[in-house]
Design a protein around this motif. Sequence first.
Motif, short mmCIF file in Angstrom:
data_model
loop_
_atom_site.label_atom_id
_atom_site.label_comp_id
_atom_site.label_asym_id
_atom_site.label_seq_id
_atom_site.Cartn_x
_atom_site.Cartn_y
_atom_site.Cartn_z
N ILE A 103 52.86 16.28 48.71
CA ILE A 103 53.08 14.83 47.96
C ILE A 103 54.10 15.11 46.71
O ILE A 103 54.65 16.17 46.37
N VAL A 104 54.81 13.95 46.89
CA VAL A 104 56.30 13.70 46.49
C VAL A 104 56.74 12.99 45.29
O VAL A 104 55.81 12.19 45.72
N THR A 105 56.60 13.48 43.97
CA THR A 105 56.68 12.91 43.11
C THR A 105 57.30 12.63 41.98
O THR A 105 58.67 13.60 41.97
N VAL A 106 58.34 11.50 42.09
CA VAL A 106 59.51 11.69 41.61
C VAL A 106 59.34 10.44 39.64
O VAL A 106 58.75 9.81 40.18
N GLU A 107 59.82 10.64 39.15
CA GLU A 107 60.06 10.10 37.55
C GLU A 107 61.28 9.71 37.25
O GLU A 107 61.99 10.44 37.49
N ILE A 108 61.61 8.29 37.02
CA ILE A 108 63.42 7.90 37.03
C ILE A 108 63.29 7.30 36.35
O ILE A 108 62.71 6.25 35.69
N PRO A 109 63.66 8.10 34.74
CA PRO A 109 63.93 7.14 33.46
C PRO A 109 64.44 6.01 33.15
O PRO A 109 65.64 6.41 33.74
N GLY A 110 64.77 5.43 33.00
CA GLY A 110 65.38 4.30 32.69
C GLY A 110 65.34 3.16 34.01
O GLY A 110 66.25 2.20 34.27
N GLY A 111 64.45 3.88 34.87
CA GLY A 111 64.49 3.04 36.40
C GLY A 111 63.84 1.79 36.10
O GLY A 111 63.01 2.08 35.74
N THR A 112 64.73 0.89 37.12
CA THR A 112 64.14 -0.66 37.19
C THR A 112 62.93 -0.85 38.20
O THR A 112 63.89 -0.47 39.49
N ARG A 113 62.90 -1.69 38.15
CA ARG A 113 61.99 -2.80 39.62
C ARG A 113 62.92 -3.29 40.18
O ARG A 113 63.12 -3.58 41.45
N GLU A 114 64.41 -3.95 40.37
CA GLU A 114 65.65 -4.50 40.67
C GLU A 114 65.91 -3.43 42.01
O GLU A 114 66.47 -3.79 42.50
N VAL A 115 65.93 -2.20 40.98
CA VAL A 115 67.22 -1.15 41.55
C VAL A 115 66.33 -0.65 42.73
O VAL A 115 66.37 -0.67 43.76
N TYR A 116 65.04 0.21 42.20
CA TYR A 116 64.27 0.21 43.38
C TYR A 116 63.63 -0.66 44.28
O TYR A 116 64.29 -0.47 45.67
N GLU A 117 63.56 -2.10 44.39
CA GLU A 117 63.63 -2.95 45.32
C GLU A 117 65.20 -2.87 46.49
O GLU A 117 65.39 -3.28 46.98
N ARG A 118 65.79 -2.81 45.35
CA ARG A 118 67.21 -3.28 46.70
C ARG A 118 67.49 -2.11 47.41
O ARG A 118 67.67 -2.44 48.68
N THR A 119 67.00 -0.82 46.74
CA THR A 119 66.45 1.05 47.06
C THR A 119 66.47 0.80 48.30
O THR A 119 66.65 1.09 49.56
N THR A 120 64.66 0.22 47.94
CA THR A 120 64.24 -0.30 49.48
C THR A 120 64.46 -0.57 49.98
O THR A 120 64.21 -0.47 51.48
N GLU A 121 65.26 -1.53 50.08
CA GLU A 121 65.47 -2.42 50.78
C GLU A 121 66.15 -1.74 52.18
O GLU A 121 66.06 -2.38 52.95
N ARG A 122 67.35 -1.18 51.58
CA ARG A 122 68.42 -1.03 52.18
C ARG A 122 67.92 0.89 53.05
O ARG A 122 67.86 0.68 54.45
N ILE A 123 66.88 1.15 52.35
CA ILE A 123 66.24 2.99 53.09
C ILE A 123 65.69 1.79 54.77
O ILE A 123 65.74 2.39 55.36
N THR A 124 64.49 1.06 54.15
CA THR A 124 63.74 0.76 54.70
C THR A 124 64.10 -0.03 56.14
O THR A 124 64.03 -0.55 56.96
N GLY A 125 65.63 -0.67 55.73
CA GLY A 125 66.27 -1.19 56.61
C GLY A 125 67.06 -0.33 57.44
O GLY A 125 68.20 -0.89 58.81
N ALA A 126 66.84 0.33 57.54
CA ALA A 126 68.09 1.94 57.76
C ALA A 126 67.85 1.83 59.52
O ALA A 126 66.77 1.71 59.50
N ASP A 127 68.81 2.29 60.14
CA ASP A 127 68.48 2.66 61.51
C ASP A 127 67.66 3.76 61.72
O ASP A 127 66.67 3.63 63.03
N TRP A 128 68.06 4.46 61.28
CA TRP A 128 66.73 5.95 61.09
C TRP A 128 65.15 5.99 60.03
O TRP A 128 64.79 6.82 59.54
N TRP A 129 65.04 4.72 60.09
CA TRP A 129 63.67 4.21 59.19
C TRP A 129 63.09 3.88 60.04
O TRP A 129 63.16 3.24 60.84
N PRO A 130 61.44 4.38 60.40
CA PRO A 130 61.00 5.35 59.29
C PRO A 130 61.21 6.57 59.49
O PRO A 130 61.36 7.56 60.97
#
Length: 92
Positions: free
Chosen positions: A4-31
Amino acid sequence: MAVIVTVEIPGGTREVYERTTERITGADWWPAKGFLAHAAGPDGTGGWRVIDFWESEADFMAFVEKATPIFQEEGTPQIMPRVEEAVNVIVK
């Protein structure tokens, strides 16, 4: 051994999370090898929390190596995740 990996991001926002997740899940190495499940949301203190399940810590670390440039480009601070043994992981 699954982890189980838990990451706490102080000051993290939904907008940054969603942009980052979109880029990761769109990468050619994902999943990424060893990925099992992912959940994320506000942490209740003005930050963001991510919880992942991976087949092993080594698989998670290989993912981090590939994803680090994306995290950096999106302005995600370098965070030390908490990695703990998972006794059981059930996914639908």
